[in-house]
Each structure stands twice: as structure tokens, then as C-alpha cells.
Design a protein around this motif. Structure first.
Motif, PDB file in Angstrom:
ATOM      1  N   ILE A  73      13.100  -6.316   8.063  1.00  0.00           N
ATOM      2  CA  ILE A  73      12.887  -7.233   9.183  1.00  0.00           C
ATOM      3  C   ILE A  73      13.375  -6.544  10.449  1.00  0.00           C
ATOM      4  O   ILE A  73      14.526  -6.111  10.522  1.00  0.00           O
ATOM      5  CB  ILE A  73      13.669  -8.547   9.015  1.00  0.00           C
ATOM      6  N   ASP A  96      11.137 -18.381  12.596  1.00  0.00           N
ATOM      7  CA  ASP A  96      11.261 -19.266  11.443  1.00  0.00           C
ATOM      8  C   ASP A  96       9.921 -19.908  11.091  1.00  0.00           C
ATOM      9  O   ASP A  96       9.643 -20.172   9.926  1.00  0.00           O
ATOM     10  CB  ASP A  96      12.290 -20.370  11.722  1.00  0.00           C
ATOM     11  N   GLU A 135      19.157 -11.680   7.421  1.00  0.00           N
ATOM     12  CA  GLU A 135      19.287 -11.866   8.875  1.00  0.00           C
ATOM     13  C   GLU A 135      20.495 -12.729   9.201  1.00  0.00           C
ATOM     14  O   GLU A 135      21.254 -12.436  10.135  1.00  0.00           O
ATOM     15  CB  GLU A 135      18.029 -12.525   9.443  1.00  0.00           C
ATOM     16  N   LYS A 147      15.506 -15.928   4.904  1.00  0.00           N
ATOM     17  CA  LYS A 147      16.048 -15.028   5.931  1.00  0.00           C
ATOM     18  C   LYS A 147      17.551 -14.825   5.718  1.00  0.00           C
ATOM     19  O   LYS A 147      18.326 -14.780   6.666  1.00  0.00           O
ATOM     20  CB  LYS A 147      15.759 -15.583   7.320  1.00  0.00           C
TER      21      LYS A 147
END
Length: 363
Positions: free
Chosen positions: A186, A311, A321, A318
Motif C-alpha cells: 500500500i 476506505d 496501515e 487495512k
């Protein structure tokens, strides 16, 4: 000695040029072709972005203009026409394509894996071996909705045409892909321009159809621009899921976070898992795009969707993250065997009725 009358014979009419070198959208009018998503793709946004941000202005009918139109029509066919028999821009019996001195690829190979996977070599940000046709398009189209292309300079004319080109867009949302280790990568959006260049040598026949394409460029340059700071978590955090669908991070992973952040992690993971469960149980969602569905959304609706926060654009777990908190231009990696990576693979390999055709069937 030839007579004066013979010498004065007028020349015959100049041979007409095929439409695919005169109009960048010529093959979009091929209504009888078998289009990948049941209809011709929508290039209106990319063409608009091209006209607004291009650096070159080639005279109509000039060699650079003809080459630019040929390549743009070739790209449409390679990306969206399901059958080689429908391609008008190539010499079907002889056509090959090669990248950076690699072995020649057939048109059938590109049709099977997609243009992104045929062009990009495995690296620490992306790997064709870990990305299928659908996920490769989601990786780049969610991040960069328009990716324009232009000829910069032509060095030689037919039958062997060599030229320099430029490919550019804007990183409007996060990059999500799978690398050569199988990790989910990501890279947080920075809103800046992605701009790469390369050189191509194209052999064409007397109909200006492509016989052989050889292209050279640095694929890592694009990823260096996507994530200038590189991957910042070199030691991957492996996480699982509790039976209730919330993230299990471990004490060390949460030690530096507030109670609010811990709650947010759990809520995000639970929401993503619920979304993945909906994908698994929705009979209208399959690994292949659904053809013939006409949802009440259009190109502008997709643009609006892609402008939303990550999102919504990337509806999957996630956890990494939330644990690392990367900033704009920074990338993080989730381990190949993590629930996050597995769930993301599943979501990105499917095309929902909204995404097909309006996300995947556009450039």
C-alpha cells in the motif's frame, strides 16, 4: 527514349491511409468486434486529460501524429478486444511484442494476462505472477483514473519506426498491489504527477500494421514516483483475525496507540471482513466480469467514487496501515500469508456490477 507524352503522365492517386493512423479513436467504432466487457471502452476522460496536459502538439498527418494514433489504437485493441481476429492495428500472422530486450510475447499472451502484466516485470511493488487481469486493472485505475500517452519524438520512419514516448497521470488515490514476494503493498496517495518515458522500435508492414514491437523503459521509475520514500516497514507485522472478525494485532503492535486508535483498528477490520463476506455470498459477484449488466451509474459517477477516501475506494482490510501509519508517498507491506493480503486478493480479483463495465471498461 520515352516520349514527352509518356513523361507527362500524371501520377496515380496517393494511397489512402488507414483510419487507425489518422484518428486515435478509430477502432472504438468497431461495433462488430468482441469487446471484453460487451461494449467499446470509454476513453473520454483520458482523452480530455491528454489534451489539457500534453507537452507536444503534432501537426495532423505528420509522422509523429500518425505514430501516436497507431499506438493509441493498438493499446485499445490490446486491452479491450477479446479476439486477435478483431485487431486491425497488427499483422496477425507475424505480430510479437517484447519489453527491455526480453523474449517476444504473442498477442494471445497479452490477451490472457492483460497489458499491465505483460509489460511490468516483477519487483518490490508489483508482480504479474501475483496479480490477475482484474486485480491489475484495479491496482492502477483506482490509483490513477487517467493515464495519458503521447509521442515525444520520432527518430525514423516506416518500415522500422523508432520513437520516444511519454506516459503520465495523477496519483489521486492509494496504490494497492502485490509484489514479487506475494506481499500486499500500500502506497499512500500524494496527489502528484506520475510521469515516465521510454523508447519503442516498431516494425510495420505496407498497411502500417504492427509486425513487431520492442519497447525499452524503466518500470521501477513509475514506482519510485508512486512511493518516493519506499517501503518503510521492512519487518512485516503478521496479524490474524479473531472469531468475531476483528483484528488480532498482539500487545507489541498496539503498545504505541491510543484507545481511540485501537478501537478504530477493530472497527476498520470488522467492516472490511463484513464487506469481504458480502462479496463471497453475493451471487452476482464472480471471478469473471459480469457482461450485460447496465447499472445506473456512469463515467462521472465512477470519477466521484474514485475521488473518495481510500476506505471507500479500497474496501479491504487495512491493518498494516493502522499499525504503521504511513504518510503520503510512503509504502507499507503486509505479509503474503496474512488475512489482510488474502482478503485483498479476493476483493481485487472480482468485478462487481458497479465496477464492470464502468471502472474496468475505461481508460
Amino acid at each position: 527514349m520515352a516520349s514527352a507524352d509518356t513523361q507527362a503522365q500524371p501520377a496515380g492517386p496517393a494511397p489512402s491511409l488507414p483510419d487507425y493512423v489518422l484518428n486515435p479513436n478509430a477502432v472504438l467504432q468497431d461495433n462488430e468486434a468482441a469487446w471484453r466487457y460487451g461494449r467499446a471502452p470509454d476513453y473520454s476522460k483520458t482523452r480530455q486529460f491528454f489534451s489539457e496536459t500534453k507537452k507536444q502538439s503534432h501537426a495532423a498527418g505528420s509522422l509523429p501524429d500518425l505514430v501516436e494514433n497507431l499506438v493509441k489504437n493498438w493499446e485499445i485493441e490490446a486491452s479491450f478486444k477479446n479476439h486477435l481476429q478483431d485487431w486491425r492495428t497488427v499483422d496477425k500472422s507475424r505480430y510479437t511484442f517484447a519489453i527491455n530486450g526480453g523474449p517476444p510475447q504473442s498477442a494471445e499472451h497479452m490477451l490472457q494476462v492483460g497489458t499491465y502484466n505483460a509489460i511490468i516485470a516483477p519487483n518490490e511493488f508489483y508482480s504479474p505472477q501475483n496479480s490477475d487481469f482484474a486485480s491489475s486493472h484495479k491496482t492502477f485505475k483506482r490509483m490513477m483514473p487517467t493515464f495519458a500517452w503521447e509521442v515525444v519524438e520520432v527518430y525514423s520512419g516506416p518500415p522500422v519506426v523508432s520513437f520516444k514516448w511519454r506516459h503520465w497521470g495523477v496519483m489521486k488515490n492509494d496504490y494497492v498491489g502485490f509484489n514479487d514476494k506475494g506481499e500486499k503493498i500500500i502506497a499512500k496517495a500524494h496527489g502528484g504527477q506520475i510521469d515516465i518515458e521510454g523508447v519503442t522500435v516498431a516494425e510495420v508492414n505496407d498497411k502500417l500494421q504492427v509486425v513487431k514491437l520492442e519497447t525499452w523503459f524503466d518500470p521501477l521509475e513509475m514506482f519510485r514516483q508512486i512511493a518516493p520514500s519506499g517501503v518503510i516497514n521492512k519487518e512485516i507485522v503478521t496479524k490474524g483475525l479473531e472469531p468475531n472478525g476483528t483484528a488480532s494485532l498482539g500487545q507489541d503492535d498496539l503498545s504505541g496507540q491510543t484507545e481511540e486508535e485501537k478501537a478504530a483498528i477493530g472497527a476498520t477490520a470488522s467492516s472490511a471482513v463484513n464487506g469481504e463476506e458480502a462479496l463471497r455470498t453475493n451471487p452476482s459477484t464472480s471471478s469473471e466480469p459480469t457482461i450485460g449488466i447496465t447499472p445506473s451509474v456512469g463515467s462521472d459517477d465512477i470519477d466521484h467514487h474514485l475521488a473518495k477516501n481510500s476506505d471507500e475506494v479500497h474496501p479491504h482490510l487495512k491493518e498494516i496501515e493502522m499499525a504503521v501509519h504511513p504518510g503520503a508517498g510512503e509504502a507499507v507491506a503486509a505479509s503474503p500469508d496474512s488475512d489482510e493480503t488474502k482478503a485483498t486478493h479476493e476483493e481485487m480479483s472480482k468485478a462487481t456490477p458497479t465496477e464492470c463495465p464502468f471502472l474496468l471498461n475505461r481508460e
